[in-house]
Design an enzyme around this catalytic site. Structure first.
Site, PDB file in Angstrom:
ATOM      1  N   LYS A   1      21.035  -0.999  -8.369  1.00  0.00           N
ATOM      2  CA  LYS A   1      21.922   0.102  -8.005  1.00  0.00           C
ATOM      3  C   LYS A   1      23.354  -0.281  -8.371  1.00  0.00           C
ATOM      4  O   LYS A   1      23.700  -1.451  -8.398  1.00  0.00           O
ATOM      5  CB  LYS A   1      21.801   0.276  -6.492  1.00  0.00           C
ATOM      6  CG  LYS A   1      22.513   1.485  -5.956  1.00  0.00           C
ATOM      7  CD  LYS A   1      22.149   1.735  -4.508  1.00  0.00           C
ATOM      8  CE  LYS A   1      23.130   2.758  -3.945  1.00  0.00           C
ATOM      9  NZ  LYS A   1      23.464   3.810  -4.909  1.00  0.00           N
TER      10      LYS A   1
ATOM     11  N   ALA B   1      23.982  13.373  -5.150  1.00  0.00           N
ATOM     12  CA  ALA B   1      25.410  13.046  -5.127  1.00  0.00           C
ATOM     13  C   ALA B   1      25.587  11.943  -4.095  1.00  0.00           C
ATOM     14  O   ALA B   1      26.172  12.139  -3.038  1.00  0.00           O
ATOM     15  CB  ALA B   1      26.244  14.276  -4.767  1.00  0.00           C
TER      16      ALA B   1
ATOM     17  N   ASN C   1      24.115  -2.834 -12.738  1.00  0.00           N
ATOM     18  CA  ASN C   1      24.794  -1.586 -13.083  1.00  0.00           C
ATOM     19  C   ASN C   1      26.215  -1.649 -12.516  1.00  0.00           C
ATOM     20  O   ASN C   1      26.406  -1.824 -11.315  1.00  0.00           O
ATOM     21  CB  ASN C   1      23.995  -0.423 -12.494  1.00  0.00           C
ATOM     22  CG  ASN C   1      24.525   0.942 -12.897  1.00  0.00           C
ATOM     23  OD1 ASN C   1      25.379   1.515 -12.218  1.00  0.00           O
ATOM     24  ND2 ASN C   1      24.022   1.477 -13.991  1.00  0.00           N
TER      25      ASN C   1
ATOM     26  N   ASN D   1      28.177   1.787 -16.052  1.00  0.00           N
ATOM     27  CA  ASN D   1      27.965   3.166 -15.624  1.00  0.00           C
ATOM     28  C   ASN D   1      29.271   3.950 -15.763  1.00  0.00           C
ATOM     29  O   ASN D   1      30.045   4.074 -14.821  1.00  0.00           O
ATOM     30  CB  ASN D   1      27.475   3.159 -14.176  1.00  0.00           C
ATOM     31  CG  ASN D   1      27.260   4.540 -13.640  1.00  0.00           C
ATOM     32  OD1 ASN D   1      27.467   5.539 -14.333  1.00  0.00           O
ATOM     33  ND2 ASN D   1      26.846   4.619 -12.397  1.00  0.00           N
TER      34      ASN D   1
ATOM     35  N   CYS E   1      28.766   8.396 -14.045  1.00  0.00           N
ATOM     36  CA  CYS E   1      28.364   8.938 -12.759  1.00  0.00           C
ATOM     37  C   CYS E   1      29.113  10.235 -12.503  1.00  0.00           C
ATOM     38  O   CYS E   1      30.341  10.251 -12.461  1.00  0.00           O
ATOM     39  CB  CYS E   1      28.643   7.952 -11.625  1.00  0.00           C
ATOM     40  SG  CYS E   1      28.135   8.633 -10.031  1.00  0.00           S
TER      41      CYS E   1
ATOM     42  N   LYS F   1      25.993   3.086 -20.362  1.00  0.00           N
ATOM     43  CA  LYS F   1      25.182   4.247 -19.963  1.00  0.00           C
ATOM     44  C   LYS F   1      25.945   5.531 -20.237  1.00  0.00           C
ATOM     45  O   LYS F   1      26.992   5.799 -19.650  1.00  0.00           O
ATOM     46  CB  LYS F   1      24.849   4.136 -18.475  1.00  0.00           C
ATOM     47  CG  LYS F   1      23.909   5.219 -18.010  1.00  0.00           C
ATOM     48  CD  LYS F   1      23.037   4.708 -16.902  1.00  0.00           C
ATOM     49  CE  LYS F   1      22.129   5.788 -16.361  1.00  0.00           C
ATOM     50  NZ  LYS F   1      21.363   5.275 -15.219  1.00  0.00           N
TER      51      LYS F   1
ATOM     52  N   ILE G   1      19.693   8.954 -20.741  1.00  0.00           N
ATOM     53  CA  ILE G   1      20.931   9.573 -20.319  1.00  0.00           C
ATOM     54  C   ILE G   1      21.110   9.444 -18.799  1.00  0.00           C
ATOM     55  O   ILE G   1      20.145   9.265 -18.071  1.00  0.00           O
ATOM     56  CB  ILE G   1      20.954  11.083 -20.709  1.00  0.00           C
ATOM     57  CG1 ILE G   1      19.788  11.812 -20.083  1.00  0.00           C
ATOM     58  CG2 ILE G   1      20.983  11.247 -22.181  1.00  0.00           C
ATOM     59  CD1 ILE G   1      19.759  13.325 -20.297  1.00  0.00           C
TER      60      ILE G   1
ATOM     61  N   GLY H   1      13.488   6.934 -13.227  1.00  0.00           N
ATOM     62  CA  GLY H   1      14.329   7.165 -12.058  1.00  0.00           C
ATOM     63  C   GLY H   1      13.635   7.987 -10.994  1.00  0.00           C
ATOM     64  O   GLY H   1      12.870   7.475 -10.174  1.00  0.00           O
TER      65      GLY H   1
HETATM   66  C1  LIG Z   1      19.420   9.204  -6.407  1.00  0.00           C
HETATM   67  C2  LIG Z   1      19.919   8.733  -7.732  1.00  0.00           C
HETATM   68  C3  LIG Z   1      20.884   7.735  -7.783  1.00  0.00           C
HETATM   69  C4  LIG Z   1      21.369   7.283  -9.006  1.00  0.00           C
HETATM   70  N1  LIG Z   1      22.291   6.276  -9.035  1.00  0.00           N
HETATM   71  C5  LIG Z   1      22.707   5.775 -10.220  1.00  0.00           C
HETATM   72  C6  LIG Z   1      23.572   4.656 -10.276  1.00  0.00           C
HETATM   73  O1  LIG Z   1      23.966   4.091  -9.251  1.00  0.00           O
HETATM   74  N2  LIG Z   1      23.966   4.202 -11.503  1.00  0.00           N
HETATM   75  C7  LIG Z   1      23.548   4.795 -12.662  1.00  0.00           C
HETATM   76  O2  LIG Z   1      23.934   4.357 -13.745  1.00  0.00           O
HETATM   77  N3  LIG Z   1      22.700   5.840 -12.633  1.00  0.00           N
HETATM   78  C8  LIG Z   1      22.264   6.347 -11.457  1.00  0.00           C
HETATM   79  N4  LIG Z   1      21.382   7.409 -11.442  1.00  0.00           N
HETATM   80  C9  LIG Z   1      20.906   7.981 -12.709  1.00  0.00           C
HETATM   81  C10 LIG Z   1      19.551   7.389 -13.095  1.00  0.00           C
HETATM   82  O3  LIG Z   1      19.651   5.994 -13.296  1.00  0.00           O
HETATM   83  C11 LIG Z   1      18.997   8.043 -14.384  1.00  0.00           C
HETATM   84  O4  LIG Z   1      19.896   7.838 -15.432  1.00  0.00           O
HETATM   85  C12 LIG Z   1      18.798   9.545 -14.217  1.00  0.00           C
HETATM   86  O5  LIG Z   1      18.352   9.845 -12.923  1.00  0.00           O
HETATM   87  C13 LIG Z   1      17.810  10.122 -15.241  1.00  0.00           C
HETATM   88  O6  LIG Z   1      16.539   9.558 -15.113  1.00  0.00           O
HETATM   89  P1  LIG Z   1      15.353  10.242 -14.245  1.00  0.00           P
HETATM   90  O7  LIG Z   1      15.256  11.673 -14.689  1.00  0.00           O
HETATM   91  O8  LIG Z   1      14.144   9.430 -14.538  1.00  0.00           O
HETATM   92  O9  LIG Z   1      15.755  10.160 -12.817  1.00  0.00           O
HETATM   93  C14 LIG Z   1      20.892   7.867 -10.213  1.00  0.00           C
HETATM   94  C15 LIG Z   1      19.927   8.875 -10.152  1.00  0.00           C
HETATM   95  C16 LIG Z   1      19.425   9.319  -8.937  1.00  0.00           C
HETATM   96  C17 LIG Z   1      18.386  10.396  -8.933  1.00  0.00           C
END
Ligand SMILES: Cc1cc2nc3c(=O)[nH]c(=O)nc-3n(C[C@H](O)[C@H](O)[C@H](O)COP(=O)(O)O)c2cc1C
Ligand SMILES: Cc1cc2nc3c(=O)[nH]c(=O)nc-3n(C[C@H](O)[C@H](O)[C@H](O)COP(=O)(O)OP(=O)(O)OC[C@H]3O[C@@H](n4cnc5c(N)ncnc54)[C@H](O)[C@@H]3O)c2cc1C
Ligand SMILES: Cc1cc2nc3c(=O)[nH]c(=O)nc-3n(C[C@H](O)[C@H](O)[C@H](O)COP(=O)(O)OP(=O)(O)OC[C@H]3O[C@@H](n4cnc5c(N)ncnc54)[C@H](O)[C@@H]3O)c2cc1C
Ligand SMILES: Cc1cc2nc3c(=O)[nH]c(=O)nc-3n(C[C@H](O)[C@H](O)[C@H](O)COP(=O)(O)O)c2cc1C
Ligand code: FES
Ligand code: FES
Lengths: 304, 258, 304, 258
Positions: free
Chosen positions: A45, A70, A99, A127, A130, A165, A191, A265
């Site tokens: 995370k 969010a 990250n 990252n 975000c 990212k 993405i 994710g």
């Molecule tokens: C609840 C949640 C928290 C996330 N937190 C981060 C994060 O801390 N850092 C980051 O680079 N991406 C974060 N993401 C983005 C995911 O790493 C990923 O790029 C995105 O969700 C697309 O993949 P998915 O469709 O498989 O979830 C988060 C996504 C979700 C759903």
């Protein structure tokens, strides 16, 4: 025997599957469900310099074949992460990717510097995308120059490979990727989520306290595939692909479109065993479509 | 310990206004240590619904390997649940969370305050407390007569006071209107219900040890995503937050800010 | 009695529901299923100056809660549309909006001029956001200056109100909307499709002959809601909202987020009666959530 | 004329390798003017699958108000179809498209050439042709023995030649290997199957009047979205294209470019 191994800068992966940042915490909760050593890699995370509480709740909402989040980068800060969270992962044979997030270039640099000192970390993922924080994150992620600057500065303070990212919330993803290539990024992760929103019909207000959130899950998969395909045609950096993966067929689709490895994710929330299941199914899926190794099929579908 | 199971629906029937009682059978019934824990239920076919739905455990019958849940139909997920037929299977993660602490609670006089679909987890709790030789008084609040359920079951376990907002069943008013009368005679309380009610109950019960069960929209339901946090009351708490799915859903009334 | 009427520049709509351009042909096929006079308005398929054959097939693919299309603006050309298609619609009591496309500013101007002469047309929708053609379309739709120029030029040759259809494939949707407001647009249509892609695992090639296509359907609804909400906070133009609507609840969500009227695209394919059904259900849905009229709830959820 | 119906699944069972036969009951069975028309079938619950799937009508039994379809499981949609149980209902639009023209076709010798899941629509066609006193010769091509179906049904209607690519059933080879022998004795032909086969068949049958049924990915299935077009052979054709869902799926072999 299908060969699942992938090697990308700084990372010798036994298979191309890793959980996506923010969807797997720091690993501990998922270790209840399967052996983390099975994973190709584990992405932590996001870490910021200071502890962050994140946004008010509600922080998530469901959408058709997707979800909004969010969270707002809640985390205990990079020092506590190193102290409290990393030791648990010592007992697993899995490369760890940190990250790195921040509100200013200086914060990215500080976090990267601090976490790079930890020998348990094999690579960094910057990252810059975000969508859920007022400062930093997507502000950098949508401007090629500013995003390149973050990477350049971070590269100066770390000897770990740096994966950047990318945000999909841009007009021109190829320009963003090219800026990263020139800035010295070792790889791309793509993405992140798409900025999106849901209204609550009862309260007449947005469902999320933060108003907008990031859309993830199978809904965005076609957008991820398109962006990876476009970037693969013009940029040589290795790509960790993500966005809506829920099956080993999806993994193959990402590989064909140009990804070298993949991250999962949202699907972890529907099924906490998903990474493990996909790793189990990948050999037979590759075989079914005529591939003997992951390296073989990467970018097979891309015409240059 | 079991973490996931395809549980078989044994029964799924209307219980009150928009409220349904479902009985699930499976091995999981042997592994529910606490009342107040929840099942995290997968919804729908394929990938339409990516988020599971947390539903409290209402009752456990380990001999019959059965778990009862009660849910209110409010959106897409609970609508889908309602349509599932006996014989079909549901995929559940469970038991999740930390429930109501009852260890060493004996020979006490205990107040349970439940509102709406906050009532279900109190039933298994009440049964546990009575097994441990406590005396249980229950105050149940509902909107209206048609929404009332389980009032007779609670009445069998001890004193039960039924309250409806429109006065169509039991006393008219809100649960908190009736709490002051109990305040001085009880040793502790447990409560579950809408956020507004929890706030009012804990305020009214200020000096008495109490535990409450919180709700929040969840992502993972296992403590990994930080979707379901709430703030701690103690400004010196080193984390400053709790995860409802993993640290809760039950907290000491003093621990968290509502 | 719930009042469904909406009045926006050039259009007195008896209800806020219209089919989205390209998903309803020129109306004829759907007249088999319900009385077109029921519709708030009817938006025609895109018209170009000359006949266009469009892209090779396959032109569509299914995705999770969405679909991709790359029709490529196939149409018989503006003159044939006026001659062959419009007369059929004469017998219906429904305002007609013409969707205008082109590869050059001149083409947009010519098409707009020609179709404006038809008295059956109440308004124009400028399609500067089609992701499926090599020239024109999205090229204009992702650059505020060029898109404003199209609108300015078109406004000079028509006395019909001009709605401009925005592309979601941009970093900053508010900047695009503001540019249109300054250019004299009478209203906005948002959103068009998101550029996306799907790989065929058997052939290793993209499924669509055109490689990329536009993603539509419920998958993109949260993105549409976010963009409308953001634009509504900063721009005063009326908005025709679209993107994944499949129910009367969805219509209400769009209205709350800031839309004045709505268009329904992809859902017509799953259910050809959908526009009619939604119009029937809208009064009770509005009532359920406490609204006596459509005008009342528009932008109710937007904090300024 | 019926345009939509929730038809009841009467039967849904495996017929050959990955191939299933489904019988649907409903009023629609009274309204199928032509063979070669298709049902446009809604897939899945809710909004997961937005595109319907076109499946040809294999047979119609108006007395029993039943329609038979045969489908091959190739992706998400047909996998979902396979899992549907008798008693459940499917939402169909139909009949869609223009089928095989047979009006005034009498006392002719007619060749039907079907490949794989192109075979189904030829069955209803064959029955129609025989009712109109024609003589029917059928050539059926499949990959392998396990994939073969309906060969006996066709054999009952006239001469039937079975061909498999690997020779595990009938003759070894492709259907086109066997067509030259029939070329001189037939008055017309109808064909349905994979694009490559149609191309080879029409080339081989060059001088003989023929009709073929085309496939293309569809959006609306009713002629509104222009997803399913093909080009016309005549460069002077004023439109230059045909919509497979509305103008077809059956075209004269001379009308369209394959
Ligand atoms: C609840 C949640 C928290 C996330 N937190 C981060 C994060 O801390 N850092 C980051 O680079 N991406 C974060 N993401 C983005 C995911 O790493 C990923 O790029 C995105 O969700 C697309 O993949 P998915 O469709 O498989 O979830 C988060 C996504 C979700 C759903
Ligand atoms: C620990 C816990 C125990 C619960 N126990 C019960 C119970 O025993 N009986 C019961 O009827 N309800 C209970 N709830 C509330 C229940 O989870 C929601 O009513 C349900 O998830 C609504 O889903 P939906 O799809 O019908 O609604 P939708 O509004 O369509 O759901 C959309 C999303 O919001 C979430 N959501 C909506 N409302 C709530 C809510 N109040 N709390 C948490 N998430 C919500 C859903 O989980 C889903 O992710 C409990 C909630 C928690 C957190
Ligand atoms: C007029 C017509 C009649 C047909 N009749 C039959 C029949 O009788 N029996 C049978 O088995 N098949 C028939 N097909 C093909 C059948 O429609 C596809 O096999 C089916 O749609 C595949 O769906 P899926 O979800 O399993 O595959 P997926 O690949 O998951 O489907 C994804 C999308 O592609 C479309 N698609 C995929 N393959 C085809 C194809 N070959 N033709 C058209 N669309 C396709 C689907 O409709 C869907 O929109 C017919 C096709 C047409 C156009
Ligand atoms: C098959 C298809 C064809 C389309 N053609 C056009 C078009 O010609 N002009 C246009 O402005 N938009 C066109 N669109 C975009 C839609 O009008 C609409 O903006 C988009 O699909 C989002 O709405 P939806 O999710 O309800 O489909 C098309 C969309 C689809 C699916
Ligand atoms: S729901 Fe993910 S941490 Fe609680
Ligand atoms: S599928 Fe829409 S025109 Fe044929």
């Amino acid at each position: 025997m299908t060969d699942l191994a992938v090697s990308i800068p700084g990372l010798q992966l036994k298979n191309p599957v890793m959980p996506a940042s923010g969807c797997f915490g720091f690993g501990q909760e998922f270790s209840e469900f399967f052996d983390l050593s099975k994973l190709g890699a584990l992405v932590l995370k996001a870490a910021t310099l200071k502890p962050r509480y994140g946004n008010e709740t509600p922080r998530v909402a469901e959408t058709h074949s997707g979800m909004l989040n969010a969270i707002g980068l809640q985390n205990p800060g990079v020092k506590q992460i190193i102290q409290d969270e990393l030791p648990f992962l010592d007992s697993y044979q899995v490369p760890i990717i940190a990250n790195v997030a921040g509100s200013t270039v200086e914060e990215y640099v500080e976090v990267a510097k601090t976490i790079s000192q930890s020998s348990n970390i094999q690579a960094l993922e910057l990252n810059i995308s975000c969508p859920n924080v007022k400062e930093g994150g997507i502000q950098f992620g949508t401007d090629p120059k500013r995003s390149a600057n973050v990477t350049e500065q971070v590269k100066k303070v770390t000897n770990k490979p740096v994966y950047v990212k990318l945000s999909p919330n841009v007009t021109n993803i190829v320009a963003m990727a090219k800026a990263q290539a020139s800035a010295g990024a070792d790889g791309l992760s793509m993405i992140n989520t798409l900025t999106a929103m849901k209204m609550d019909l009862n309260t007449q207000k947005p469902v999320l306290a933060n108003v907008t959130g990031g859309l993830s899950g199978p809904a965005i998969k076609p957008i991820a595939i398109r962006m990876i395909y476009q970037v693969r045609q013009e940029v040589d950096l290795p790509i960790i692909g993500m966005g809506g993966i829920t099956s080993s067929e999806d993994v193959l689709e990402f590989l064909l479109a140009g990804a070298n490895a993949v991250a999962i994710g949202t699907a972890n929330f529907q099924n906490p065993y998903i990474c493990s299941n996909i790793i189990d199914e990948l050999p037979s899926t590759l075989e079914k479509y005529g591939y003997s190794s992951v390296q073989n099929c990467s970018a097979k579908g891309v015409t240059e | 310990m079991i973490k996931e199971e395809w549980m078989t629906i044994v029964q799924n029937k209307p219980l009150a206004l928009d409220t349904y009682e479902m009985i699930l059978s499976g091995e999981l019934a042997d592994f529910i240590p606490d009342s107040g824990q929840f099942l995290h239920i997968r919804i729908g076919e394929g990938m339409t619904h990516l988020l599971r739905r947390p539903i409290s455990i209402t009752n456990v019958n380990p001999e019959g390997k059965r778990i009862t849940i009660i849910y209110k139909m409010i959106g897409e997920g609970t609508k889908w649940l309602k349509e599932q037929q006996p014989g079909h299977k549901l995929h559940v993660l469970g038991p999740r969370g930390n429930g109501f602490p009852v260890e060493d609670v004996k020979y006490e006089k205990i107040l349970l305050v439940g509102g709406g679909v906050g009532v279900p987890p109190l039933y298994y709790l009440a049964r546990k407390l009575i097994n441990q030789h406590n005396q249980v008084i229950t105050v149940l609040g509902f909107q209206t007569k048609k929404a009332v359920f389980y009032e007779k079951k609670f009445a069998q376990l001890g004193n039960m006071l039924l309250v409806t907002e429109d006065g169509t069943a039991g006393f008219k008013g809100r649960v908190t209107d009736f709490l002051p009368s109990f305040r001085d005679e009880i040793d502790r309380y447990y409560t579950c219900g809408p956020a507004g009610m929890l706030k009012a109950v804990t305020k009214c019960m200020d000096t008495i040890p109490g535990f409450l069960s919180l709700e929040e929209r969840m992502g993972c339901g296992i403590g990994a995503c930080f979707a379901c946090v709430c703030k701690t009351s103690d400004p010196h708490d080193h984390k400053g937050y709790r995860k409802i799915c993993k640290d809760g859903p039950v907290f000491s009334a003093r621990e968290v800010i509502l």
